[in-house]
Design an enzyme around this catalytic site. Structure first.
Site, short mmCIF file in Angstrom:
data_model
loop_
_atom_site.label_atom_id
_atom_site.label_comp_id
_atom_site.label_asym_id
_atom_site.label_seq_id
_atom_site.Cartn_x
_atom_site.Cartn_y
_atom_site.Cartn_z
N ALA A 74 0.82 -1.21 0.00
CA ALA A 74 0.00 0.00 0.00
C ALA A 74 0.86 1.26 0.00
CB ALA A 74 -0.94 -0.01 1.20
N THR A 75 2.00 1.23 0.67
CA THR A 75 2.85 2.42 0.70
C THR A 75 3.26 2.81 -0.72
OG1 THR A 75 3.69 1.83 2.88
CG2 THR A 75 5.01 3.38 1.60
N GLN A 182 -7.17 -0.57 5.27
CA GLN A 182 -7.84 -1.19 6.42
C GLN A 182 -9.30 -1.55 6.11
OE1 GLN A 182 -6.47 -2.22 9.20
NE2 GLN A 182 -4.50 -1.20 9.08
N HIS A 204 -0.86 -7.90 2.82
CA HIS A 204 -0.55 -8.47 4.14
C HIS A 204 -1.52 -8.03 5.23
CE1 HIS A 204 1.59 -5.18 6.43
NE2 HIS A 204 1.70 -4.67 5.21
N THR A 243 10.38 -6.76 -12.53
CA THR A 243 9.82 -8.11 -12.64
C THR A 243 8.76 -8.32 -11.57
OG1 THR A 243 11.92 -8.90 -13.49
CG2 THR A 243 10.40 -10.57 -12.63
N CYS A 329 4.16 2.34 12.68
CA CYS A 329 5.11 3.36 12.21
C CYS A 329 5.37 4.40 13.28
CB CYS A 329 4.56 4.04 10.97
SG CYS A 329 3.84 2.89 9.83
#
Ligand SMILES: *Cc1c(COP(=O)(O)O)cnc(C)c1O
Length: 396
Positions: A74-75, A182, A204, A243, A329
């Site tokens: 997502a980042t 989320q 994840h 790739t 974070c």
């Protein structure tokens, strides 16, 4: 029998579902080809697996395969959406609207654009963590090119009025991006009915492997374009070179397929575990405050402040239960959560917040254990601080 420690930090990450692991295995050793290799069967098979996954990932958010760009998480999706759109539409304007409670991926992408001359409006939220769509409407200028508002908050679980925001953006011809990391797989997300142009999410957080994510990009009317942020090849239609992570993508697809078929039943089950945890704690303890909105929140989130308790001490005191104070974070920097600051809770309650994140693999036994442990340790810590106030620990 309970396996310790009990994992209740499912907003940070989730374990990979064993069905997903099993599905991924052949892609390490048998179907190991490079999907960009067009000259042999190894490549074709890998490519077919990637395209099958793309369909499953798209389906979970009511999109089509061609709308999905695979990324590393997502980042990266958020960076690609925000920086890519800003770069592409910079001749049209330099103003971006977002909120103060976004994930660091959004906030830091915006900060980086500010250094390059973009103007960013960070809208406040109310005391439940909800942004007022009228504030968005009122902040739009002729130079506004993008609105980015998260779907559900990773600390307090609040769900934003996405479809209202989507409507506003549509009527003003402004791109609408949402960080839905989320929300996807937890509540039904529909990019069409919410009029979303760009949507980021991650594997994840929904029982898939780490290192894979997706950016949804609307493909028609109007056609959206973004500037690639990674150069080096024509993969993902030139929007994300490199790739492809075939085993990861295969696992992500499987995780999305499971999430879609289990969504309603799983949400109900997790919601009752959450209610059990909440009711158990507030029945056994005074001075507990719920952070976030009482109803408009994702089922798996419970963020509570415990009066008179320092959250770090409580976390240390109950090592058998893995919880956190907020986002992984910000816990690294040790700073007070920007989300709790934004919802204006009392100064001491900010330092006494615990985030419980319930997931697919939690059960009632674990919740009962957690309730008792929280009550025991909060009482214990409150007693200690009472004694030290009275000077009974003066020599320490
Ligand atoms: C976890 C999370 C991210 C980051 O996702 P990664 O896949 O770990 O890069 C971004 N936004 C929100 C809301 C998150 O919860």
């Amino acid at each position: 029998m309970i396996k310790f420690p009990i994992y209740l930090d499912n907003h940070s990450t989730t374990p990979v579902d064993p069905k997903v692991v099993e599905f991924m295995l052949p892609f390490f050793t048998e179907v190991f080809g490079n999907p960009s290799s067009k000259s042999h069967e190894f490549g074709w098979k890998a490519d077919a697996a990637v395209e099958n996954s793309r369909k499953l990932v798209a389906r979970l958010i009511n999109a089509e395969s061609r709308n999905i760009i695979f990324t590393s998480g997502a980042t990266e999706s958020v960076n690609l959406a925000i920086k890519g759109a800003a770069e592409m539409y910079s001749s049209r304007g330099n103003h971006i609207i977002t909120t103060t409670i976004e994930h660091e991926a959004v906030l830091d992408s915006c900060k980086s654009l500010e250094k390059k001359g973009f103007d960013v409006t960070y809208l406040d939220v109310d005391n439940f963590g909800i942004v007022n769509p009228n504030d968005i409407k009122n902040s739009v200028t002729e130079r506004t090119i993008l609105v980015s508002v998260m779907y559900a908050n990773n600390e307090i679980g609040t769900i934003q009025p996405l479809s209202e925001i989507g409507k506003i953006c549509k009527s003003k011809h402004i791109l609408f991006h949402t960080d839905a990391t989320q929300a996807v797989g937890k509540i039904p997300v529909d990019v069409l009915s919410d009029r979303i142009d760009l949507l980021s999410f991650s594997s994840h957080k929904i029982y898939g492997p780490k290192g894979v994510g997706a950016l949804y990009m609307k493909s028609r009317i109007p056609k959206i374009r973004i500037a690639p942020q990674i150069d080096g090849g024509l993969q993902e239609r030139g929007l994300r070179a490199g790739t492809l992570n075939v085993p990861g993508i295969a696992g992500f697809g499987k995780a999305c397929e499971i999430a879609k078929s289990e969504l309603i039943a799983e949400t109900n089950r997790i919601n009752s575990l959450k209610n059990m945890l909440y009711n158990g704690i507030i029945t056994g303890l005074n001075g507990v405050k719920l952070n976030g909105h009482p109803k408009r929140r994702i089922a798996n989130n419970l963020n509570l402040s415990f009066e008179g308790i320092n959250s770090d001490s409580l976390i240390l005191a109950m090592k058998e239960v893995a919880v956190s104070t907020g986002s992984a974070c910000s816990s690294e920097t040790g700073e007070t959560s920007h989300v709790l600051k934004a919802i204006n809770i009392d100064e001491d309650l900010k330092h006494s917040a615990i985030r419980f994140g319930i997931g697919r693999f939690n059960n009632e036994e674990e919740i009962i254990y957690t309730i008792n442990k929280v009550i025991e340790k909060v009482n214990f810590l409150r007693q200690i601080s009472l004694k030290s106030e009275k000077g009974e620990y003066a020599e320490v």
